[in-house]
Design an enzyme around this catalytic site. Structure first.
Site, PDB file in Angstrom:
ATOM      1  N   SER A  73      44.878  63.229  22.691  1.00 10.00           N
ATOM      2  CA  SER A  73      45.402  62.353  21.631  1.00 10.00           C
ATOM      3  C   SER A  73      46.724  61.670  21.980  1.00 10.00           C
ATOM      4  CB  SER A  73      45.581  63.136  20.336  1.00 10.00           C
ATOM      5  OG  SER A  73      44.347  63.204  19.675  1.00 10.00           O
ATOM      6  N   LYS A  76      46.626  58.019  22.117  1.00 12.05           N
ATOM      7  CA  LYS A  76      46.677  57.207  20.889  1.00 12.05           C
ATOM      8  C   LYS A  76      47.985  56.416  20.788  1.00 12.05           C
ATOM      9  CE  LYS A  76      43.461  60.122  18.217  1.00 12.05           C
ATOM     10  NZ  LYS A  76      42.944  61.314  18.802  1.00 12.05           N
ATOM     11  N   TYR A 199      37.070  55.123  23.713  1.00 15.20           N
ATOM     12  CA  TYR A 199      37.860  56.150  23.013  1.00 15.20           C
ATOM     13  C   TYR A 199      37.830  57.460  23.800  1.00 15.20           C
ATOM     14  CZ  TYR A 199      39.150  59.838  19.790  1.00 15.20           C
ATOM     15  OH  TYR A 199      39.751  60.950  19.253  1.00 15.20           O
ATOM     16  N   TYR A 248      50.056  65.779  13.644  1.00 19.06           N
ATOM     17  CA  TYR A 248      49.124  65.976  12.528  1.00 19.06           C
ATOM     18  C   TYR A 248      49.809  66.706  11.386  1.00 19.06           C
ATOM     19  CZ  TYR A 248      46.545  65.210  16.756  1.00 19.06           C
ATOM     20  OH  TYR A 248      46.150  64.710  17.933  1.00 19.06           O
ATOM     21  N   VAL A 266      45.117  67.748  22.366  1.00 21.70           N
ATOM     22  CA  VAL A 266      44.515  69.076  22.451  1.00 21.70           C
ATOM     23  C   VAL A 266      44.317  69.548  23.897  1.00 21.70           C
ATOM     24  CG1 VAL A 266      43.409  69.092  20.174  1.00 21.70           C
ATOM     25  CG2 VAL A 266      42.161  68.173  22.152  1.00 21.70           C
TER      26      VAL A 266
END
Ligand code: GLN
Length: 313
Positions: A73, A76, A199, A248, A266
């Site tokens: 992530s 991102k 992605y 998060y 992760v």
């Protein structure tokens, strides 16, 4: 005393990093690595690397700083950078800027907000951002993919972890469900599969801590300057998103303990930015319940404390 922008005591930084590596090394691997991706679940958990690069170009590394790991992530952040550079504020018509309070792969909020993901750092937000990246003109001179941007920022070719790519391509049912939900609300222009491929590919890009710290350098700029350049505003805004949404549902606790804008993945990596001072990458695969690196967070907490780098003074 006001922080001296850009000034870093290199000797102290080297001492702090060496001490961190020694201390973290005696904490036995606990918890477990990401278990929703088979290829990551197999990795040993008691591993640790750190790299810190400062505005004056110093690089200080410790532990397994050259070991590549999938950035997951953290990609991102770089995808959002590409989207903001290409489409400016139009990005915010399709994705929000608020913490989600839910896990990164939660579907519930997406229905509640009619296909507009809460922010670009949860999976559906990044999926919508990747959909946008597919519309960047093919002949554009600037990078169009996360991999191209990373190669340009680092100055080295970057590779994709094939095992992670294959596992996430064939599974990824929740991500596909979220992409379909966005599509049903008219917030996905391309086919779900056309979006899933890039992605998954950007998540599987493998970088070492040294490379990740180099990749984050453009996010250091912008604080404490009166003559702002467009890149400074971009860095400030992305840092704001990282501080509020980067970990998060653990973002509040992370801001409390570390006090730096940061993004986790992760794969066990975290990229943290001390604005106008340093770009920091840590890696350790054991994750907490929110999917953030346990030892990586602990290391950043101690580094920030010892160097006085918290953005809150
Ligand atoms: N590739 C992972 C996923 O889609 C990324 C999640 C993460 O790093 N938090 O689930």
């Amino acid at each position: 005393m006001a922080r001296q922008i850009g000034k870093v005591d290199k000797k102290k930084l080297e001492e702090v990093v060496a001490e961190l590596v020694e201390r973290i090394g005696i904490i036995e691997g606990f918890g477990r690595a990401a278990h929703h991706i088979d290829a990551l679940a197999e990795i040993e958990t008691d591993r640790f690397g750190i790299a810190v690069t400062t505005v004056d170009g110093t690089m200080v590394t410790g532990g397994e700083a050259e070991e590549p790991f999938p950035i997951q992530s953290i990609s991102k952040v770089f995808a959002l950078t590409l989207a903001l550079r290409a489409f400016g504020d139009d990005v915010w018509k399709r994705v929000g800027r608020e913490p989600s309070g839910d896990p990164f792969n939660s579907v519930v909020d997406l229905e509640r907000h009619k296909g507009i993901p809460r922010n670009p750092f949860i999976n559906p937000g990044a999926i919508v951002i990747v959909d946008m990246l597919l519309d960047i003109a093919k002949n554009a001179e600037t990078p169009r993919t996360v991999r191209d941007l990373l190669a340009a920022e680092i100055g080295e070719e970057v590779s994709v972890d094939r095992a992670v790519y294959d596992k996430e391509s064939s599974a990824g049912f929740t991500n596909r469900a979220m992409a379909n939900l966005c599509k049903s609300f008219d917030n996905l222009n391309h086919d779900v599969e056309a979006v899933m491929k890039p992605y998954v590919s950007q998540c599987a890009v493998a970088l070492s801590c040294r490379q990740l710290a180099l990749a984050g350098r453009y996010l250091m700029n912008g604080a404490g300057k009166t003559d702002q350049e467009p890149g400074d505003l971009l860095a400030r805004r992305i840092n704001a998103m990282m501080l509020t949404c980067g970990q998060y549902d653990g973002s509040g606790d992370f801001a409390f303990r570390v006090g730096l804008p940061a993004k986790s993945g992760v794969g066990g990596g975290i990229l943290a930015i001390a604005p106008d001072v340093a770009s920091i990458a840590v890696w350790s695969p054991t994750l907490d319940e929110n999917g953030n690196s346990l030892l990586g967070t602990l290391a950043l907490e101690q580094l920030s404390e010892r160097m006085g780098w918290s953005v809150f003074g």
